[in-house]
Write a protein that holds these residues in place. Structure first.
Motif, PDB file in Angstrom:
ATOM      1  N   LEU A   3     -33.385 -68.575  36.640  1.00 41.81           N
ATOM      2  CA  LEU A   3     -33.538 -67.952  37.945  1.00 41.81           C
ATOM      3  C   LEU A   3     -34.344 -68.859  38.880  1.00 41.81           C
ATOM      4  O   LEU A   3     -34.018 -69.022  40.054  1.00 41.81           O
ATOM      5  N   PHE A   4     -35.390 -69.471  38.357  1.00 44.69           N
ATOM      6  CA  PHE A   4     -36.211 -70.361  39.175  1.00 44.69           C
ATOM      7  C   PHE A   4     -35.521 -71.702  39.396  1.00 44.69           C
ATOM      8  O   PHE A   4     -35.790 -72.377  40.383  1.00 44.69           O
ATOM      9  N   PRO A  96     -42.162 -69.840  33.710  1.00 45.84           N
ATOM     10  CA  PRO A  96     -41.565 -68.503  33.740  1.00 45.84           C
ATOM     11  C   PRO A  96     -40.995 -68.129  32.364  1.00 45.84           C
ATOM     12  O   PRO A  96     -40.253 -68.907  31.765  1.00 45.84           O
ATOM     13  N   VAL A  97     -41.356 -66.950  31.872  1.00 45.86           N
ATOM     14  CA  VAL A  97     -40.889 -66.458  30.580  1.00 45.86           C
ATOM     15  C   VAL A  97     -40.196 -65.122  30.819  1.00 45.86           C
ATOM     16  O   VAL A  97     -40.827 -64.162  31.298  1.00 45.86           O
ATOM     17  N   ARG A  98     -38.910 -65.067  30.498  1.00 45.34           N
ATOM     18  CA  ARG A  98     -38.162 -63.835  30.732  1.00 45.34           C
ATOM     19  C   ARG A  98     -38.644 -62.731  29.795  1.00 45.34           C
ATOM     20  O   ARG A  98     -38.899 -62.955  28.609  1.00 45.34           O
ATOM     21  N   ASP A  99     -38.745 -61.520  30.373  1.00 48.42           N
ATOM     22  CA  ASP A  99     -39.105 -60.334  29.586  1.00 48.42           C
ATOM     23  C   ASP A  99     -38.197 -59.203  30.073  1.00 48.42           C
ATOM     24  O   ASP A  99     -38.549 -58.469  30.989  1.00 48.42           O
ATOM     25  N   VAL A 146     -35.228 -63.680  44.792  1.00 46.37           N
ATOM     26  CA  VAL A 146     -34.885 -64.980  45.371  1.00 46.37           C
ATOM     27  C   VAL A 146     -34.614 -64.780  46.855  1.00 46.37           C
ATOM     28  O   VAL A 146     -33.705 -64.059  47.248  1.00 46.37           O
ATOM     29  N   VAL A 147     -35.411 -65.436  47.686  1.00 42.61           N
ATOM     30  CA  VAL A 147     -35.270 -65.339  49.135  1.00 42.61           C
ATOM     31  C   VAL A 147     -34.338 -66.421  49.663  1.00 42.61           C
ATOM     32  O   VAL A 147     -33.541 -66.193  50.564  1.00 42.61           O
ATOM     33  N   GLN A 148     -34.431 -67.611  49.083  1.00 42.21           N
ATOM     34  CA  GLN A 148     -33.592 -68.729  49.513  1.00 42.21           C
ATOM     35  C   GLN A 148     -33.142 -69.506  48.285  1.00 42.21           C
ATOM     36  O   GLN A 148     -33.951 -69.869  47.436  1.00 42.21           O
ATOM     37  N   VAL A 149     -31.836 -69.747  48.225  1.00 42.78           N
ATOM     38  CA  VAL A 149     -31.257 -70.450  47.078  1.00 42.78           C
ATOM     39  C   VAL A 149     -31.338 -71.952  47.331  1.00 42.78           C
ATOM     40  O   VAL A 149     -31.144 -72.427  48.453  1.00 42.78           O
ATOM     41  N   LEU A 150     -31.621 -72.683  46.261  1.00 38.13           N
ATOM     42  CA  LEU A 150     -31.705 -74.134  46.356  1.00 38.13           C
ATOM     43  C   LEU A 150     -30.314 -74.704  46.571  1.00 38.13           C
ATOM     44  O   LEU A 150     -29.375 -74.389  45.857  1.00 38.13           O
ATOM     45  N   THR A 151     -30.196 -75.565  47.594  1.00 36.40           N
ATOM     46  CA  THR A 151     -28.929 -76.232  47.872  1.00 36.40           C
ATOM     47  C   THR A 151     -28.855 -77.517  47.078  1.00 36.40           C
ATOM     48  O   THR A 151     -29.750 -78.362  47.195  1.00 36.40           O
ATOM     49  N   PRO A 152     -27.826 -77.699  46.254  1.00 35.91           N
ATOM     50  CA  PRO A 152     -27.740 -78.944  45.479  1.00 35.91           C
ATOM     51  C   PRO A 152     -27.651 -80.145  46.402  1.00 35.91           C
ATOM     52  O   PRO A 152     -26.992 -80.118  47.431  1.00 35.91           O
TER      53      PRO A 152
END
Length: 218
Positions: A3-4, A96-99, A146-152
């Motif tokens: 997600l991050f 970040p650790v998913r739970d 997520v507010v803004q997605v990373l653009t590749p």
């Protein structure tokens, strides 16, 4: 956490339905219900050469930092602050650790980002700690929005630079060749238009000489 890895800007919502908030003093970190504020937005930066670990930067350009300063004397929780180190170190790195559907944010030393509740001074405070009581286990869980997605792009902070294909070499500039000497080409003119002929005028008859007239009259 994937997600991050694809997020450029996130909001973190605590178990108390409040957002991780960068105070206007550019030092403290608290919780606030105003998720629309830019103070509740955190930019995500991947840590080079450390997969799955991120840095979170506030709107003031300062990093979310797990400090060594106790929140209260005699208590295990330590302050979480905004800092701007000249060289970012492990204190600004979070794993970040998913739970389930939520996430724990773990420091490099095994502590977790914790949103505290209860009476002041605990209310709305944020610390990092290892929760020991069952009642506070949920205090280290965060919803990630997520507010803004990373653009590749061609380069990423967590990957080696991508080599772009070489451009074709530019053509060598030379002086233009001299213009060839053109011989005047043999032109074929159209045949001239014949003049328009007028109808022939009647020719005068033979004229009788005066002598011939006299002979005829005798």
């Amino acid at each position: 956490m994937e997600l991050f890895s694809r997020a450029k800007v996130v909001r973190l919502k605590s178990h108390h339905d409040k957002f991780l908030y960068a105070d206007e003093d550019e030092v403290h970190v608290t919780q606030d219900r105003n998720g629309a504020s830019p103070n509740a937005r955190w930019s995500v930066e991947a840590v080079p050469n450390v997969p799955g670990v991120v840095r979170l930067r506030s709107r003031y350009g300062r990093y979310l930092t797990a400090s060594n300063e106790p929140f209260l004397l005699g208590m295990t929780g330590r302050k979480v602050l905004q800092t701007a180190p000249a060289r970012p170190d492990s204190s600004v790195e979070w794993e970040p650790v998913r739970d389930g559907f939520q996430t724990r944010l773990k420091t490099r030393y095994g502590h977790f980002l914790r949103a505290n509740g209860g009476l002041p001074p605990w209310r709305n405070s944020v610390t990092h700690d290892v929760p020991h009581r069952t009642a506070t286990q949920d205090w280290v869980l965060w919803d990630v929005e997520v507010v803004q997605v990373l653009t590749p792009g061609p380069e990423r902070a967590d990957s080696a630079p991508v080599k772009m294909p070489d451009s074709p070499p530019a053509p060598e500039l030379r002086d233009p060749p001299p213009a060839p000497h053109h011989r005047p080409s043999k032109s074929y003119a159209a045949p001239p238009v014949p003049p328009k002929l007028e109808p022939d005028a009647p020719r005068p008859g033979p004229r009788l000489s005066k002598l011939e007239g006299l002979v005829g009259s005798e």
